[in-house]
Design a protein around this motif. Structure first.
Motif, PDB file in Angstrom:
ATOM      1  N   UNK A 171       4.574  23.681  68.880  1.00  0.00           N
ATOM      2  CA  UNK A 171       4.701  23.808  67.420  1.00  0.00           C
ATOM      3  C   UNK A 171       3.366  24.276  66.858  1.00  0.00           C
ATOM      4  N   UNK A 172       3.429  24.896  65.697  1.00  0.00           N
ATOM      5  CA  UNK A 172       2.208  25.374  65.046  1.00  0.00           C
ATOM      6  C   UNK A 172       2.412  25.342  63.544  1.00  0.00           C
ATOM      7  N   UNK A 173       1.346  24.943  62.868  1.00  0.00           N
ATOM      8  CA  UNK A 173       1.357  24.875  61.411  1.00  0.00           C
ATOM      9  C   UNK A 173       0.390  25.928  60.906  1.00  0.00           C
ATOM     10  N   UNK A 174       0.905  26.960  60.263  1.00  0.00           N
ATOM     11  CA  UNK A 174       0.053  28.053  59.782  1.00  0.00           C
ATOM     12  C   UNK A 174      -0.005  28.032  58.251  1.00  0.00           C
ATOM     13  N   UNK A 175      -1.033  27.365  57.723  1.00  0.00           N
ATOM     14  CA  UNK A 175      -1.147  27.178  56.278  1.00  0.00           C
ATOM     15  C   UNK A 175      -1.298  28.507  55.537  1.00  0.00           C
ATOM     16  N   UNK A 176      -1.726  29.550  56.236  1.00  0.00           N
ATOM     17  CA  UNK A 176      -1.865  30.876  55.635  1.00  0.00           C
ATOM     18  C   UNK A 176      -0.524  31.437  55.180  1.00  0.00           C
ATOM     19  N   UNK A 177       0.573  30.831  55.661  1.00  0.00           N
ATOM     20  CA  UNK A 177       1.898  31.303  55.275  1.00  0.00           C
ATOM     21  C   UNK A 177       2.422  30.657  53.982  1.00  0.00           C
ATOM     22  N   UNK A 178       1.624  29.760  53.396  1.00  0.00           N
ATOM     23  CA  UNK A 178       1.915  29.352  52.010  1.00  0.00           C
ATOM     24  C   UNK A 178       1.323  30.479  51.169  1.00  0.00           C
ATOM     25  N   UNK A 179       2.056  31.582  51.077  1.00  0.00           N
ATOM     26  CA  UNK A 179       1.408  32.783  50.553  1.00  0.00           C
ATOM     27  C   UNK A 179       2.081  33.336  49.307  1.00  0.00           C
ATOM     28  N   UNK A 180       2.583  32.458  48.463  1.00  0.00           N
ATOM     29  CA  UNK A 180       2.914  32.880  47.098  1.00  0.00           C
ATOM     30  C   UNK A 180       2.503  31.758  46.154  1.00  0.00           C
ATOM     31  N   UNK A 181       2.467  32.089  44.887  1.00  0.00           N
ATOM     32  CA  UNK A 181       1.937  31.140  43.910  1.00  0.00           C
ATOM     33  C   UNK A 181       2.689  29.820  43.882  1.00  0.00           C
ATOM     34  N   UNK A 182       4.015  29.894  43.966  1.00  0.00           N
ATOM     35  CA  UNK A 182       4.820  28.676  43.864  1.00  0.00           C
ATOM     36  C   UNK A 182       4.602  27.766  45.062  1.00  0.00           C
ATOM     37  N   UNK A 183       4.575  28.328  46.275  1.00  0.00           N
ATOM     38  CA  UNK A 183       4.441  27.458  47.444  1.00  0.00           C
ATOM     39  C   UNK A 183       3.023  26.897  47.544  1.00  0.00           C
ATOM     40  N   UNK A 184       2.029  27.692  47.157  1.00  0.00           N
ATOM     41  CA  UNK A 184       0.649  27.171  47.156  1.00  0.00           C
ATOM     42  C   UNK A 184       0.509  26.057  46.117  1.00  0.00           C
ATOM     43  N   UNK A 185       1.165  26.227  44.983  1.00  0.00           N
ATOM     44  CA  UNK A 185       1.149  25.186  43.953  1.00  0.00           C
ATOM     45  C   UNK A 185       1.803  23.899  44.435  1.00  0.00           C
TER      46      UNK A 185
END
Ligand code: OMP
Length: 223
Positions: A37-51
């Motif tokens: 498994x891998x968690x790639x925080x860089x893929x929270x890549x729009x305003x809503x998901x980053x928020x």
């Protein structure tokens, strides 16, 4: 953790899976481990998901009771995370200074390696993931060399696996090392145990396979 932090962790695992940020497959970690498994925080890549991500950090930080004077985001991935968390905390009525570093020192203009508020007081490091502990040690060294106090670390995911010392696996995790030996407080929105709990509660063969692989990984590298 408490019932509230367990519920927050379960909601976060679900959110990360839905966003495709947490994935199953075969991944090589920074410490050279083959992870299912891998968690790639860089893929929270729009305003809503980053928020939404920032809301999870802020809620888990507030629930932890950890005190801090400012936020530090380590380059690169920690920068948007620290920024988003600072904005969310301000929205909740807690306005704190924040800073981040450049990977390459700048030799003109304002110069230096640090950007933002001066590093001082009890610093909270906001980063994505703790695995073997290399990334967090770099941040700690940087904060200390600036004359400030690394006080706490907030991550989205604690992988709860063996730290490495000089390339060797050791029988404690990076979080345990940072907490017990370095005396920092640590807050993780979710841990490997929360991912496994989530997988246990899902029915269906797809999840059963992932769960078996993640269990095997934990048996090999977990603490
Ligand atoms: P350590 O420095 O070994 O603690 O690994 C943490 C870093 O590994 C993170 O900051 C990421 O760059 C990367 N990573 C992830 O982002 N997600 C994972 O699920 C696993 C890792 C990793 O390589 O261990």
């Amino acid at each position: 953790g408490s019932a509230a932090s367990d519920a927050l962790a379960q909601a976060f695992v679900q959110f990360a899976l839905e966003q495709g940020v947490l994935r199953f497959g075969e991944f090589r970690t920074k410490a050279g481990r083959l992870s299912p498994y891998f968690f790639n925080a860089g893929l929270f890549c729009d305003g809503a998901s980053l928020g939404r991500l920032a809301q999870f950090y802020a809620r888990s930080l507030l629930a932890s009771g950890i005190e801090f004077d400012m936020i530090f985001g380590p380059a690169y991935k920690g920068i948007p995370l620290a920024t988003a968390v600072a904005i969310e905390l301000a929205r909740l009525g807690r306005n704190v200074p924040f800073a981040y570093n450049r990977k390459e020192a700048k030799d003109h203009g304002e110069g230096g390696q640090l950007v933002g508020a001066p590093l001082q007081g009890r610093v909270l490091i906001v980063d994505d993931v703790m695995s073997a502990g290399t990334a967090v040690r770099e941040s700690i060294a940087l904060i200390e060399s600036a004359g400030a106090r690394p006080h706490a670390v907030a991550v989205a995911l604690d992988r709860q696996e063996m730290a490495t010392e000089a390339g060797q696996d050791v029988p404690y995790s990076a979080v345990q090392y940072v907490r017990d030996r370095l005396g920092l407080q640590v807050c993780a929105i979710a841990r490997l145990a929360d991912l496994l709990q989530y997988l246990q509660q899902q029915s269906g063969n797809e999840f059963a396979e992932h769960r078996a692989r993640v269990e095997a990984y934990r048996a090999r590298y977990g603490v």
